[in-house]
Design a protein around this motif. Sequence first.
Motif, PDB file in Angstrom:
ATOM      1  N   TYR A  87       0.837  -1.195   0.000  1.00  0.00           N
ATOM      2  CA  TYR A  87       0.000   0.000   0.000  1.00  0.00           C
ATOM      3  C   TYR A  87       0.876   1.251   0.000  1.00  0.00           C
ATOM      4  N   GLU A  88       1.889   1.249   0.856  1.00  0.00           N
ATOM      5  CA  GLU A  88       2.749   2.419   0.995  1.00  0.00           C
ATOM      6  C   GLU A  88       3.496   2.722  -0.300  1.00  0.00           C
ATOM      7  N   ARG A 139       0.974   4.068  -2.837  1.00  0.00           N
ATOM      8  CA  ARG A 139       0.594   5.439  -2.462  1.00  0.00           C
ATOM      9  C   ARG A 139       1.703   6.420  -2.822  1.00  0.00           C
ATOM     10  N   ASP A 140       2.940   6.061  -2.512  1.00  0.00           N
ATOM     11  CA  ASP A 140       4.067   6.948  -2.811  1.00  0.00           C
ATOM     12  C   ASP A 140       4.222   7.154  -4.318  1.00  0.00           C
ATOM     13  N   LEU A 190       1.825   6.877  -6.515  1.00  0.00           N
ATOM     14  CA  LEU A 190       0.683   7.688  -6.922  1.00  0.00           C
ATOM     15  C   LEU A 190       0.931   9.163  -6.640  1.00  0.00           C
ATOM     16  N   LEU A 191       1.493   9.462  -5.487  1.00  0.00           N
ATOM     17  CA  LEU A 191       1.824  10.851  -5.169  1.00  0.00           C
ATOM     18  C   LEU A 191       2.816  11.427  -6.173  1.00  0.00           C
ATOM     19  N   ALA A 201      -4.358   4.145  -7.924  1.00  0.00           N
ATOM     20  CA  ALA A 201      -5.478   4.542  -7.067  1.00  0.00           C
ATOM     21  C   ALA A 201      -6.392   3.344  -6.802  1.00  0.00           C
ATOM     22  N   CYS A 243      -4.593   1.081  -4.303  1.00  0.00           N
ATOM     23  CA  CYS A 243      -4.673   1.645  -2.952  1.00  0.00           C
ATOM     24  C   CYS A 243      -6.071   1.460  -2.379  1.00  0.00           C
ATOM     25  N   GLN A 244      -7.090   1.695  -3.192  1.00  0.00           N
ATOM     26  CA  GLN A 244      -8.463   1.540  -2.719  1.00  0.00           C
ATOM     27  C   GLN A 244      -8.752   0.098  -2.327  1.00  0.00           C
ATOM     28  N   TYR A 282      -6.594  -2.048  -1.138  1.00  0.00           N
ATOM     29  CA  TYR A 282      -5.959  -2.249   0.169  1.00  0.00           C
ATOM     30  C   TYR A 282      -6.815  -1.648   1.284  1.00  0.00           C
ATOM     31  N   LEU A 283      -7.309  -0.450   1.065  1.00  0.00           N
ATOM     32  CA  LEU A 283      -8.135   0.214   2.086  1.00  0.00           C
ATOM     33  C   LEU A 283      -9.446  -0.532   2.308  1.00  0.00           C
TER      34      LEU A 283
END
Length: 77
Positions: free
Chosen positions: A8-9, A12-13, A15-16, A43, A46-47, A49-50
């Motif tokens: 996930y991390e 996310r990184d 994606l940023l 995205a 990440c979604q 994972y969330l």
Amino acid sequence: MTDEKLSYEAARDELLEVVRRLESGGVSLADSMELWQRGEKLADLCQSYLDGAREQVAQQRARSDREADADSKDPVS
């Protein structure tokens, strides 16, 4: 590393970084489209994972509620 193996991390990184590059401008239209598509995939990852984490929390809460309910019905010795 394949998308399935990204944490996930890491997703996310990345994606940023995609967002940063898109917002900075100076990227060709073709590159912007590739970045956008990559961002969409990240995205979604990440979604997922969330969503999985949210489901685990809900399951744990339900399990805890059932255990608390069962404990409250046990007669005290």
